[in-house]
Each structure stands twice: as structure tokens, then as C-alpha cells.
Design an enzyme around this catalytic site. Structure first.
Site, PDB file in Angstrom:
ATOM      1  CD  GLU A 162     -28.945  83.283  -2.249  1.00  8.11           C
ATOM      2  OE1 GLU A 162     -30.095  82.977  -1.878  1.00  8.11           O
ATOM      3  OE2 GLU A 162     -28.427  84.394  -2.004  1.00  8.11           O
ATOM      4  N   GLY A 207     -38.620  90.183 -10.989  1.00  7.28           N
ATOM      5  CA  GLY A 207     -37.641  89.369 -11.711  1.00  7.28           C
ATOM      6  C   GLY A 207     -36.208  89.749 -11.404  1.00  7.28           C
ATOM      7  N   GLY A 227     -34.571  88.851  -8.447  1.00  6.69           N
ATOM      8  CA  GLY A 227     -34.007  88.018  -7.381  1.00  6.69           C
ATOM      9  C   GLY A 227     -34.263  88.604  -6.002  1.00  6.69           C
ATOM     10  CB  SER A 249     -41.314  90.755  -6.929  1.00  3.47           C
ATOM     11  OG  SER A 249     -41.074  89.873  -7.999  1.00  3.47           O
ATOM     12  CG  ASP A 285     -37.584  83.800  -1.543  1.00  2.00           C
ATOM     13  OD1 ASP A 285     -36.475  83.810  -0.983  1.00  2.00           O
ATOM     14  OD2 ASP A 285     -37.733  83.537  -2.747  1.00  2.00           O
TER      15      ASP A 285
HETATM   16  C1  GLA Z   1     -35.321  81.585  -4.628  1.00  2.00           C
HETATM   17  C2  GLA Z   1     -36.208  80.629  -3.829  1.00  2.00           C
HETATM   18  C3  GLA Z   1     -35.687  80.475  -2.412  1.00  2.00           C
HETATM   19  C4  GLA Z   1     -34.201  80.117  -2.385  1.00  2.00           C
HETATM   20  C5  GLA Z   1     -33.409  81.059  -3.294  1.00  2.00           C
HETATM   21  C6  GLA Z   1     -31.974  80.650  -3.420  1.00  2.00           C
HETATM   22  O1  GLA Z   1     -35.408  82.871  -4.127  1.00  2.00           O
HETATM   23  O2  GLA Z   1     -37.531  81.111  -3.802  1.00  2.00           O
HETATM   24  O3  GLA Z   1     -36.449  79.512  -1.727  1.00  2.00           O
HETATM   25  O4  GLA Z   1     -34.004  78.791  -2.734  1.00  2.00           O
HETATM   26  O5  GLA Z   1     -33.975  81.143  -4.596  1.00  2.00           O
HETATM   27  O6  GLA Z   1     -31.320  80.746  -2.207  1.00  2.00           O
END
Ligand code: GLA
Length: 395
Positions: free
Chosen positions: A34, A121, A123, A126, A171
Site C-alpha cells: 500500500e 469513496g 477505498g 470506484s 487501481d
Molecule cells: C489509491 C491510489 C493508488 C494507490 C493507493 C494506495 O487507491 O489510486 O494508486 O496509491 O491509493 O496504495
């Protein structure tokens, strides 16, 4: 939870006709790795079986019109450079359409209806699901297929330039490359994903949305990214992959707090993610679980992106513990609220979900949204038959 088939049905209904093109794109959950995708690290997400589905019908104009229940409609002129505008959610759409325009790709005008089973929203990405769904829809309307990596990068650029979140690549890569029963392990230094089998029926991934709002565009995310850049500049290396914990300690005082703490998280998380990949391959779930808890602590104490509710949700999973079938848990995604990910034994999953929900409600006074998901297919077009009927063909 609505299955993709139901989402497709609903989007068609809202559109009031048989769509010319239907695109679907999933949210993601990250098992470990992360806040290191923008630090040349490794990440281990997978595509959720939760999708944004967009159905579109050509309208004979040179405008794209998007509607979604509960959201203001968005009308976008096609064939010209675009800028940020109101309503705000339209910026994800504008950003992707702009990216296609820059490649010389202009779709015919269309009306589109959008439905979603990806919690917003939370995490769970979306926004990337939305970007990748629009990109896939535009591929269908323009009659082109972009190379997957190029498509994911186009969507990431839309997020940077139009939503003003300087996100990494995790993502959009997870949403684009996702496959059934596979993790999308990404080496963020090379930008190459490797599909890692994750098909053990005895393992279940639980996602717990704390329902504490997560908004990455309010500066906390960008500030963390800046701290990591400042740290690397002081350490004097060009990539975090070449930095050791000794390098961090050598300039600890020069970096000062909180930059030194951010640096410790990055180096620790890169090695934890590599160790987690090995542990997973070896079936060493004890090590994998320990690494997940360590990752959470580091995000909480050193990277400062957790919050009380995320900590409590992880604590509850930890209390259920190995005897109760929990392997490990941590916050997932950008943080500042959002969701946790808990790895557990499948035959205990239902029981664990119930305990987590009850305990969380008791301790935080909030009803969480807790569900399990298997790795699923990434962004794709839904096949439409000659008679307007559609079929979902996930290969
Ligand atoms: C968000 C960002 C990703 C990544 C995460 C944390 O989801 O879009 O690129 O940095 O936070 O791991």
C-alpha cells in the site's frame, strides 16, 4: 449485491432501449503493497466481482450524455479538447474522453446510463472502475481495442489531470488486467503486471467498508506522495527499489519527522510485499497474515493514512484470530477511511463476517458493509446479440 447480469439489465432499462455498446469494469481490493505503487514498489490487488456497467445508445449528435440515478446528468461535446467542469463526477468521464481525443479517437454521439455495485469513496477504486468502464465503452463505440497497458495509463492520466489525484498505477491496472481467480501482481518499477493464481477454495477475502468517507482529492494523498519524493531526494537514490533500511537510517535526522517515517514505511512495505508473494506461493499463511498486520501498523503509525474505524475493524479481525479462521487483516487502498481486507479460511467466512459486523457496530455505532469477493474479470465489453439481447461471456 447485484450481479453483473442484473446491472446490465438495469442499465438497459434506464437507457430505455437496447444498447449499442455495454461496458463493465470492476473495483479492486489490494491484499498488500500500500502506498508504494508511486514508489516503484510491488502491489498485489485483484479485480472485485463488483462492477460499474455503462450501456450506451448512439444518438446521432456530436455529444455524449451520461446519466446515473441520484447524480446530475453530464453532457460532453465530442471532438474537441476538454477541461474540468461541473458536475464534478463528470471529470472522470471528460478525462477519459479527452485521452481518446488526444489519440485521434472520437466516438459518435451517444446517450449512456450507468449503474454500479462498487461502493463509492470506500477505498475500492470506484473512480478507476468508472474511468476504465468509460475507456472500454469508447473502445466499443470507436471500434478499436487499445493495448491494455496504454488503456490503464490513459485512465490514470485522466485521474491526474481531471480529478487532480496524483495516483499510482495500481487501481487502473487492476481494473484493466483483472482475471478470474488471479491476483494482478504489479512491479511498479517496470509497470508490468504478472497474473498470480489465487484459486485455493479454502481461502476467502473479506472486504469491510467502514463507511467512513474516504476522499483522496482533499490533499492527504498528494501530501504523502510528496513526502516520499522529498525522502528519496534526501536519500539520494533514483528509485526506492535501490533503497535499504540502512540508507533510511543514515539520513534519519536530516529527513526529520514525518518524512523519515514515510520513508520507513516505503522500504518496509516493498520488502513485506515481496515476502508476502513468496509466502502465498509457499502456502505459508502464518507469515502472510503476520505481514498483513505489520503492513497495517506501518500505514497507521508511519504513513498516517489509517483512522480509528479502520484500526478497530482490523483489531476485531485480529481478535477473532487464527482459532476463528482469520489469517490476517489490514486497511486497503488509499486510506483516510474506506475499507479493510481480511484473509480467512473459507469455511469460517460467514461467521467471521457476522462477528465483524456486530462488533464494529457495537464499538463504532456504524453499520459496516461487509462482503467477500473472488478475483474477477477486468474491464470488458458485454456481448450484445443481433436481437438486442445480451450475454455475459467472461471467458
Ligand atoms: C489509491 C491510489 C493508488 C494507490 C493507493 C494506495 O487507491 O489510486 O494508486 O496509491 O491509493 O496504495
Amino acid at each position: 449485491m447485484e450481479k453483473i447480469e442484473q446491472l446490465v439489465e438495469k442499465a438497459q432499462e434506464l437507457l430505455g432501449g437496447n444498447a449499442d455498446v455495454i461496458a463493465a469494469s470492476p473495483g479492486r481490493v489490494n491484499l498488500i503493497g500500500e502506498h508504494i505503487d508511486y514508489c516503484d514498489g510491488f502491489v498485489m490487488p485483484f479485480a472485485l466481482d463488483r462492477y460499474i456497467v455503462i450501456a450506451a445508445l448512439k444518438n446521432g449528435t456530436n455529444q455524449a450524455k451520461f446519466s446515473s440515478v441520484g447524480m446530475p446528468d453530464v453532457t460532453i461535446p465530442l471532438g474537441q479538447a476538454l477541461e474540468c467542469d461541473e458536475p464534478k463526477w463528470g471529470n472522470y468521464l471528460r478525462g477519459v474522453i479527452h485521452g481518446f481525443f488526444q489519440r485521434g479517437l472520437v466516438p459518435p454521439g451517444f446517450d449512456a446510463c450507468l449503474v454500479s455495485s462498487v461502493p463509492g469513496g470506500a477505498g475500492l477504486s470506484s473512480s478507476a472502475a468508472l474511468e476504465c468502464a468509460v475507456a472500454t465503452l469508447l473502445e466499443g463505440l470507436c471500434g478499436v481495442t487499445l493495448e491494455k497497458k496504454a488503456k490503464a495509463l490513459l485512465c490514470q492520466k485522466a485521474e491526474h489531470d481531471f480529478a487532480h489525484v496524483p495516483c499510482g498505477i495500481m487501481d487502473q491496472f487492476a481494473s484493466t488486467f483483472g482475471e478470474k481467480d488471479k491476483l494482478v501482481m504489479i512491479d511498479c518499477r517496470t509497470g508490468e503486471p504478472t497474473m498470480v493464481p489465487f484459486e485455493n477454495p479454502n481461502l476467502t477475502v473479506i472486504i469491510a467498508n467502514t463507511r467512513v468517507h474516504h476522499e483522496l482529492s482533499d490533499g492527504g494523498y498528494a501530501l504523502r506522495r510528496k513526502h516520499t519524493e522529498d525522502a528519496l531526494a534526501i536519500i539520494g537514490k533514483s528509485s526506492w527499489r535501490d533503497v535499504t533500511m540502512a540508507d533510511v537510517e543514515a539520513v534519519w535526522e536530516t529527513m526529520g519527522s514525518p518524512v523519515n517515517l514515510r520513508a520507513r514505511h516505503v522500504v518496509g512495505e516493498i520488502s513485506r510485499t515481496q515476502d508476502a508473494a513468496k509466502a502465498l506461493a509457499a502456502g505459508d499463511f502464518e507469515t502472510l497474515g503476520r505481514l498483513m498486520y505489520e503492513s497495517h501498523l506501518s500505514l497507521k503509525d508511519d504513513f498516517a493514512v489509517s483512522c480509528r474505524e479502520l484500526d478497530i475493524m482490523v483489531e476485531i479481525a485480529k481478535e477473532i484470530g487464527q482459532e476463528g479462521g482469520v489469517i490476517g487483516a489490514r486497511m486497503t487502498g488509499g486510506g483516510f477511511g474506506g475499507s479493510t481486507v481480511t484473509l480467512c479460511e473459507s469455511h469460517r467466512a460467514q461467521e467471521i463476517i457476522e462477528t465483524m459486523a456486530q462488533e464494529y457496530e457495537k464499538r463504532c455505532g456504524i453499520t459496516a458493509e461487509i462482503f467477500s469477493s473472488r478475483p474477477s474479470l477486468g474491464a470488458h465489453l458485454v456481448k450484445i446479440g443481433n436481437n438486442g439481447g445480451w450475454s455475459w461471456d467472461p471467458k
